[in-house]
Enzyme design. Structure first.
Site, PDB file in Angstrom:
ATOM      1  N   ARG A 214       0.822  -1.222   0.000  1.00  0.00           N
ATOM      2  CA  ARG A 214       0.000   0.000   0.000  1.00  0.00           C
ATOM      3  C   ARG A 214       0.851   1.264   0.000  1.00  0.00           C
ATOM      4  NH1 ARG A 214      -3.524  -3.591  -1.510  1.00  0.00           N
ATOM      5  NH2 ARG A 214      -4.215  -5.003   0.139  1.00  0.00           N
TER       6      ARG A 214
ATOM      7  N   ARG B 180       3.483 -13.288  -5.205  1.00  0.00           N
ATOM      8  CA  ARG B 180       3.414 -13.225  -3.747  1.00  0.00           C
ATOM      9  C   ARG B 180       4.066 -14.431  -3.072  1.00  0.00           C
ATOM     10  NH1 ARG B 180      -2.704 -12.315  -2.232  1.00  0.00           N
ATOM     11  NH2 ARG B 180      -1.826 -11.693  -0.224  1.00  0.00           N
TER      12      ARG B 180
ATOM     13  N   HIS C  15      -1.395 -17.785   4.060  1.00  0.00           N
ATOM     14  CA  HIS C  15      -2.796 -17.876   4.452  1.00  0.00           C
ATOM     15  C   HIS C  15      -3.074 -19.334   4.836  1.00  0.00           C
ATOM     16  CE1 HIS C  15      -2.426 -14.711   1.360  1.00  0.00           C
ATOM     17  NE2 HIS C  15      -3.398 -14.071   1.989  1.00  0.00           N
TER      18      HIS C  15
ATOM     19  N   HIS D 183     -11.255 -13.328  -3.171  1.00  0.00           N
ATOM     20  CA  HIS D 183     -11.911 -12.021  -3.235  1.00  0.00           C
ATOM     21  C   HIS D 183     -13.137 -12.084  -4.138  1.00  0.00           C
ATOM     22  CE1 HIS D 183      -7.849 -10.864  -1.956  1.00  0.00           C
ATOM     23  NE2 HIS D 183      -8.368  -9.743  -1.510  1.00  0.00           N
TER      24      HIS D 183
ATOM     25  N   ASP E 239      -9.152 -13.512   6.736  1.00  0.00           N
ATOM     26  CA  ASP E 239      -9.269 -12.591   5.621  1.00  0.00           C
ATOM     27  C   ASP E 239     -10.647 -11.934   5.716  1.00  0.00           C
ATOM     28  OD1 ASP E 239      -7.332 -11.904   3.818  1.00  0.00           O
ATOM     29  OD2 ASP E 239      -7.463 -13.744   2.650  1.00  0.00           O
TER      30      ASP E 239
END
Length: 349
Positions: free
Chosen positions: A91, A155, A186, A198, A268
């Site tokens: 971010r 990732r 995760h 997502h 999450d």
């Protein structure tokens, strides 16, 4: 000091919000005061609006001011969190004045411990200087190659658990040394997923193996995991009914009892469509709490709802009143959260 049931529930919530500065009458300011929130998550992009800098971040001085404002409201007790893995998943981008950060995958391809140390030290210092005390990293998911979401987005560090462990320990040590909490993710391993949680239901039943569990197992045994994030993926071999984040078998039995992890477990965001398309808010919280989730990352970014935080707290309160969740269960999570706050010198509520 006595706290209401809403204020105790609030300790289990890490909330997302819109805004780059805090006003006295803003929603997030009111929620921190009214509900005694456990933490905050910062994003640079607001998904519903679209575009860089549309959420909480536009420059280093602005982020630092924002965090100071938040902590002043909460008496320095907030977990200020962010997804700062590097590469595509970070971010604090260079367009806002931060240093460019290579991906976790790029560092893995180098496979050089000194480079990993420098990468991790620089990242941890950036977070600490801003006042961010919780980084949702490192990714412990194995690299399953092209066609899998974690690998395609750069990732994954490596396909070999030993290499993932060696470098993840360095990453965690550098964060710990400066006072930033890390979170391994995760669980129980999302590397084999070809679908994105997502966007919808993600089934890893065909491709997940025990090898995906090894990085988590080793890191827990060696005392390196302070917090664990559980995925929303489904694996019928592990639980034939529920996805990981709703599964007592995966969280309570496997992660806690079999692997021995005793720290806070976070999920999450429940608004991810892998969950929200199939379970209402009340059922989601009931299943997650009874499965062993301690912290809820309510980012409120995928589908924005201005009332998401009060709705969530009211849903959990109703579950307690209906005796579907016990107050003792809430107290257990608060105790785990307080222990990690104490370890990293963050004020307990």
């Amino acid at each position: 000091m006595s706290f209401s049931i809403e204020q105790r529930i609030g300790q289990l919530i890490i909330a997302g919000f819109r805004g780059k500065t805090i006003k006295n009458n803003s929603d997030i300011s009111n929620y921190i005061k009214k509900y005694n929130l456990g933490g905050i998550i910062l994003y640079d992009e607001d998904v519903a609006i679209g575009g860089n800098g549309t959420r909480n971040i536009d420059s280093p001085p602005q982020v630092k001011r924002l965090i100071n404002q938040l902590q002043d409201i909460a008496n320095k007790s907030l977990l200020i969190s962010i997804d700062q893995e590097g590469g595509e998943t970070h971010r604090l981008k260079s367009i806002y004045g931060f240093d460019e950060t290579p991906s976790w995958n790029h560092i893995g391809l180098l496979n050089n411990k000194l480079m990993t140390k420098e990468f991790s030290k620089k990242m941890a210092k950036t977070l600490f200087d801003l006042g961010i005390n919780l980084n949702f990293a490192p990714v412990l998911d194995l690299d399953h190659g092209k066609g899998t979401v974690i690998s395609d987005t750069k990732r994954a560090f490596s396909s070999e658990p030993r290499i993932v462990n060696e470098h993840s320990k360095i990453f965690i040590e550098e964060h710990r040394s400066i006072g930033v909490i890390t979170c391994g993710k995760h669980f129980p391993g999302l590397g084999s997923a070809s679908g994105d949680t997502h966007e919808g239901f993600t089934d890893i039943s065909k491709n997940w193996t025990v090898k995906d569990l090894i990085p988590f197992d080793n890191m827990i045994k060696d005392g390196y995991l302070d917090m664990v994030m559980v995925s929303h993926a489904f694996d019928k071999k592990l639980d034939s009914v529920y996805p990981s984040s709703l599964s007592k078998i995966i969280i309570d039995d496997m992660l806690r009892n079999d692997l021995g992890f005793q720290g806070p477990v976070i999920c999450d965001d429940p608004s991810m469509r892998a969950i929200s398309d199939h379970y209402n808010l009340s059922d989601t919280f009931e299943l997650m709490l009874n499965s062993g989730i301690d912290l809820f990352c309510l980012g409120n970014n995928l589908i924005y709802d201005p009332d998401y935080i009060p709705k969530s707290i009211e849903a959990i309160k109703t579950l307690i009143n209906k005796k579907k969740i016990t107050e003792e269960r809430i107290a257990i999570s608060i105790d785990r959260i307080n222990k990690i706050k104490k370890k990293f010198d963050i004020n307990e509520y």
